[in-house]
Design a protein around this motif. Sequence first.
Motif, PDB file in Angstrom:
ATOM      1  N   LYS A  72       0.849  -1.189   0.000  1.00  0.00           N
ATOM      2  CA  LYS A  72       0.000   0.000   0.000  1.00  0.00           C
ATOM      3  C   LYS A  72       0.881   1.235   0.000  1.00  0.00           C
ATOM      4  O   LYS A  72       2.040   1.190   0.412  1.00  0.00           O
ATOM      5  CB  LYS A  72      -0.924   0.032   1.229  1.00  0.00           C
ATOM      6  N   LYS A  89      -9.320   3.224   6.938  1.00  0.00           N
ATOM      7  CA  LYS A  89      -9.580   1.844   6.537  1.00  0.00           C
ATOM      8  C   LYS A  89      -8.873   1.571   5.216  1.00  0.00           C
ATOM      9  O   LYS A  89      -8.972   2.360   4.284  1.00  0.00           O
ATOM     10  CB  LYS A  89     -11.083   1.602   6.386  1.00  0.00           C
ATOM     11  N   LYS A  91      -8.283  -1.426   2.235  1.00  0.00           N
ATOM     12  CA  LYS A  91      -8.737  -2.693   1.671  1.00  0.00           C
ATOM     13  C   LYS A  91      -7.615  -3.306   0.851  1.00  0.00           C
ATOM     14  O   LYS A  91      -6.857  -2.592   0.215  1.00  0.00           O
ATOM     15  CB  LYS A  91      -9.969  -2.480   0.801  1.00  0.00           C
ATOM     16  N   GLY A  92      -7.543  -4.611   0.864  1.00  0.00           N
ATOM     17  CA  GLY A  92      -6.580  -5.315   0.036  1.00  0.00           C
ATOM     18  C   GLY A  92      -5.150  -5.241   0.511  1.00  0.00           C
ATOM     19  O   GLY A  92      -4.222  -5.257  -0.305  1.00  0.00           O
ATOM     20  N   CYS A  93      -4.941  -5.172   1.815  1.00  0.00           N
ATOM     21  CA  CYS A  93      -3.581  -5.199   2.358  1.00  0.00           C
ATOM     22  C   CYS A  93      -3.006  -6.602   2.153  1.00  0.00           C
ATOM     23  O   CYS A  93      -3.697  -7.595   2.323  1.00  0.00           O
ATOM     24  CB  CYS A  93      -3.582  -4.870   3.851  1.00  0.00           C
ATOM     25  N   THR A 101      -4.692 -11.300   0.774  1.00  0.00           N
ATOM     26  CA  THR A 101      -5.018  -9.919   1.134  1.00  0.00           C
ATOM     27  C   THR A 101      -6.087  -9.898   2.227  1.00  0.00           C
ATOM     28  O   THR A 101      -6.827 -10.870   2.418  1.00  0.00           O
ATOM     29  CB  THR A 101      -5.514  -9.122  -0.084  1.00  0.00           C
ATOM     30  N   TYR A 102      -6.156  -8.782   2.913  1.00  0.00           N
ATOM     31  CA  TYR A 102      -7.118  -8.592   4.005  1.00  0.00           C
ATOM     32  C   TYR A 102      -7.460  -7.114   4.109  1.00  0.00           C
ATOM     33  O   TYR A 102      -6.755  -6.264   3.590  1.00  0.00           O
ATOM     34  CB  TYR A 102      -6.555  -9.116   5.331  1.00  0.00           C
ATOM     35  N   ASP A 103      -8.549  -6.828   4.801  1.00  0.00           N
ATOM     36  CA  ASP A 103      -8.953  -5.451   5.081  1.00  0.00           C
ATOM     37  C   ASP A 103      -8.645  -5.148   6.538  1.00  0.00           C
ATOM     38  O   ASP A 103      -8.817  -6.016   7.406  1.00  0.00           O
ATOM     39  CB  ASP A 103     -10.452  -5.252   4.817  1.00  0.00           C
ATOM     40  N   THR A 105      -7.952  -1.607   9.567  1.00  0.00           N
ATOM     41  CA  THR A 105      -7.924  -0.187   9.885  1.00  0.00           C
ATOM     42  C   THR A 105      -6.537   0.144  10.422  1.00  0.00           C
ATOM     43  O   THR A 105      -6.048  -0.535  11.326  1.00  0.00           O
ATOM     44  CB  THR A 105      -8.995   0.169  10.934  1.00  0.00           C
ATOM     45  N   ASN A 122     -10.671  -5.855  10.724  1.00  0.00           N
ATOM     46  CA  ASN A 122     -12.118  -5.729  10.560  1.00  0.00           C
ATOM     47  C   ASN A 122     -12.705  -7.133  10.454  1.00  0.00           C
ATOM     48  O   ASN A 122     -12.880  -7.649   9.365  1.00  0.00           O
ATOM     49  CB  ASN A 122     -12.430  -4.912   9.302  1.00  0.00           C
TER      50      ASN A 122
END
Length: 124
Positions: A72, A89, A91-93, A101-103, A105, A122
């Motif tokens: 990111k 927040k 998305k797509g880490c 990938t995951y979401d 914060t 999350n």
Amino acid sequence: MDGIASLVTELVGTYQPVSGWEVLFPSNKERIGICPRCGGAVIESKKGFFCESPNCRFVLWKDSKFFSAKKKALTKSVAAALLKDGQVKLKGCWSEKTGKTYDATVILKDDGERANYKLVFNNG
């Protein structure tokens, strides 16, 4: 000439900026947010987002290992959200461990010396 050189040397050695100069000469750079340490304006530069106050050393580096490990980027909008709300927040880490990938914060944690980040997942 010696008198002039002596005077200039003395002036340079004892120079102190005029307090309140920020009001008289405002920056023409876009303000990204408010510094969490001193309340000054945070502006974007080539390498990061810096507080404009000369006595403050707050910075969010664009080439942060925290963000690059998650594939990111610390963009202007991400930095603005971190400065405004203290969190953003994402998305797509990308996970180095699983390759998936995951979401999550991202929460800004500033200890007065260095800006750090914390992840909150999350799950729901």
